[in-house]
Write a protein that holds these residues in place. Structure first.
Motif, PDB file in Angstrom:
ATOM      1  N   TYR A  31       1.044  -1.636   0.156  1.00  0.00           N
ATOM      2  CA  TYR A  31      -0.280  -0.373  -0.103  1.00  0.00           C
ATOM      3  C   TYR A  31       0.461   1.599  -0.103  1.00  0.00           C
ATOM      4  CZ  TYR A  31      -4.583  -3.041   0.351  1.00  0.00           C
ATOM      5  OH  TYR A  31      -5.305  -3.973   1.277  1.00  0.00           O
ATOM      6  N   HIS A  32       1.702   1.161   0.890  1.00  0.00           N
ATOM      7  CA  HIS A  32       3.251   2.548   0.349  1.00  0.00           C
ATOM      8  C   HIS A  32       4.330   1.880  -0.182  1.00  0.00           C
ATOM      9  CE1 HIS A  32       0.455   4.200   4.171  1.00  0.00           C
ATOM     10  NE2 HIS A  32       0.613   2.246   4.578  1.00  0.00           N
ATOM     11  N   HIS A  33       4.034   3.382  -0.387  1.00  0.00           N
ATOM     12  CA  HIS A  33       5.621   3.297  -1.929  1.00  0.00           C
ATOM     13  C   HIS A  33       6.415   4.834  -1.076  1.00  0.00           C
ATOM     14  CE1 HIS A  33       4.386   0.543  -5.420  1.00  0.00           C
ATOM     15  NE2 HIS A  33       3.419   0.635  -4.010  1.00  0.00           N
ATOM     16  N   LEU A  34       6.919   4.198  -1.067  1.00  0.00           N
ATOM     17  CA  LEU A  34       8.777   5.583  -0.217  1.00  0.00           C
ATOM     18  C   LEU A  34       9.807   5.167  -1.405  1.00  0.00           C
ATOM     19  CD1 LEU A  34       8.733   7.956   2.142  1.00  0.00           C
ATOM     20  CD2 LEU A  34       9.304   5.886   3.427  1.00  0.00           C
ATOM     21  N   TRP A  35      10.436   6.271  -1.911  1.00  0.00           N
ATOM     22  CA  TRP A  35      11.358   6.003  -2.459  1.00  0.00           C
ATOM     23  C   TRP A  35      12.302   7.354  -2.097  1.00  0.00           C
ATOM     24  CZ3 TRP A  35      13.984   2.424  -5.152  1.00  0.00           C
ATOM     25  CH2 TRP A  35      12.742   1.225  -6.178  1.00  0.00           C
ATOM     26  N   LEU A  36      12.993   7.477  -1.307  1.00  0.00           N
ATOM     27  CA  LEU A  36      14.632   7.821  -0.798  1.00  0.00           C
ATOM     28  C   LEU A  36      15.170   8.448  -2.187  1.00  0.00           C
ATOM     29  CD1 LEU A  36      15.752   6.841   2.498  1.00  0.00           C
ATOM     30  CD2 LEU A  36      13.576   8.098   2.429  1.00  0.00           C
ATOM     31  N   LEU A  37      15.506   9.628  -2.238  1.00  0.00           N
ATOM     32  CA  LEU A  37      15.589  10.089  -3.499  1.00  0.00           C
ATOM     33  C   LEU A  37      15.754   9.767  -4.762  1.00  0.00           C
ATOM     34  CD1 LEU A  37      20.005  10.731  -1.623  1.00  0.00           C
ATOM     35  CD2 LEU A  37      17.584  12.542  -2.024  1.00  0.00           C
ATOM     36  N   PRO A  38      14.202   9.991  -5.217  1.00  0.00           N
ATOM     37  CA  PRO A  38      14.054   8.911  -6.286  1.00  0.00           C
ATOM     38  C   PRO A  38      14.599   9.550  -7.617  1.00  0.00           C
ATOM     39  CG  PRO A  38      12.503  10.893  -5.886  1.00  0.00           C
ATOM     40  CD  PRO A  38      13.628  10.875  -4.464  1.00  0.00           C
ATOM     41  N   ASN A  39      15.070  10.618  -8.041  1.00  0.00           N
ATOM     42  CA  ASN A  39      15.837  11.027  -8.989  1.00  0.00           C
ATOM     43  C   ASN A  39      17.828  10.354  -8.834  1.00  0.00           C
ATOM     44  OD1 ASN A  39      13.627  11.836 -10.089  1.00  0.00           O
ATOM     45  ND2 ASN A  39      14.210  13.928  -9.327  1.00  0.00           N
ATOM     46  N   LEU A  40      17.968   9.395  -7.964  1.00  0.00           N
ATOM     47  CA  LEU A  40      18.874   9.394  -8.065  1.00  0.00           C
ATOM     48  C   LEU A  40      20.040   8.434  -9.028  1.00  0.00           C
ATOM     49  CD1 LEU A  40      22.094   9.256  -6.372  1.00  0.00           C
ATOM     50  CD2 LEU A  40      21.506   7.373  -5.122  1.00  0.00           C
TER      51      LEU A  40
END
Length: 200
Positions: free
Chosen positions: A88-97
């Motif tokens: 259910y939860h989608h969390l991306w740290l630094l998505p443009n890395l």
């Protein structure tokens, strides 16, 4: 322009591409050559310069290692949150890395969060109601009428009998024109004869 360089006397125009090499190309090429020779002579450098270069190389390798570690950590964090939240939860740290962007754009935004719960799934998978069905039918009917109108404007269906009738009527018209012309010619002849008789 073409690669066939045959000079034949004709009406064509001959073009020469004048593209001289800029002077700074020679300067840059010389600096690259000197740099390559200097790297080959690294053991002969003074100890202080070699120590500075060593520290710079370690810093560059450390920065590259940090980037790779961030890529792994962000993936691990995403997988952990995704598994614990049942997707259910989608969390991306630094998505443009790892995206094809500039250096500074790779570190912004800091995170990207998206919730894909039952509400969003219900909105995408909800059954079609009567109102939606009627609305879609109206849209399809309107598109069909529009297409028919466009087709009727572009083309006209004609029966074979109508075409044959048109040819027949064309022939009849031609015959009627011939009859009219002949009648007019006879009247002209009568007028000429009457004028001759009056003159005589």
């Amino acid at each position: 322009m073409h690669l066939d360089q045959e000079f034949i006397d004709g009406t064509d125009a001959y073009v020469w591409m004048y593209d001289p090499v800029p002077f700074w190309y020679y300067i840059a090429g010389g600096l690259i050559l000197i740099g390559a020779i200097a790297v080959c002579l690294f053991p002969l450098w003074p100890p202080g310069v070699r120590k500075c270069v060593y520290y710079l190389s370690v810093a560059a390798a450390g920065f590259l290692g940090v980037i790779l570690a961030l890529a792994v950590v962000r993936f691990i964090v995403f997988v952990i949150i995704w598994v614990l939240s049942m997707g259910y939860h989608h969390l991306w740290l630094l998505p443009n890395l790892t995206e094809d962007v500039g250096f500074f754009a790779s570190f912004w935004p800091l995170y990207h969060y998206e919730y894909r719960g039952e509400d969003t799934a219900a909105e995408t998978d909800k059954p079609e109601t009567d109102v939606d069905r009627v609305h879609s039918e109206d849209q399809t009917a309107g598109s069909e009428t529009d297409s028919e109108n466009s087709n009727s404007q572009a083309f006209e269906i004609i029966e074979k009998e109508d075409v044959d009738g048109a040819h027949e009527t064309g022939d009849e018209k031609a015959e009627s024109k011939k009859d009219i012309n002949s009648e007019e010619g006879e009247e002209d002849e009568k007028d000429v004869l009457a004028e001759d008789s009056s003159c005589s």
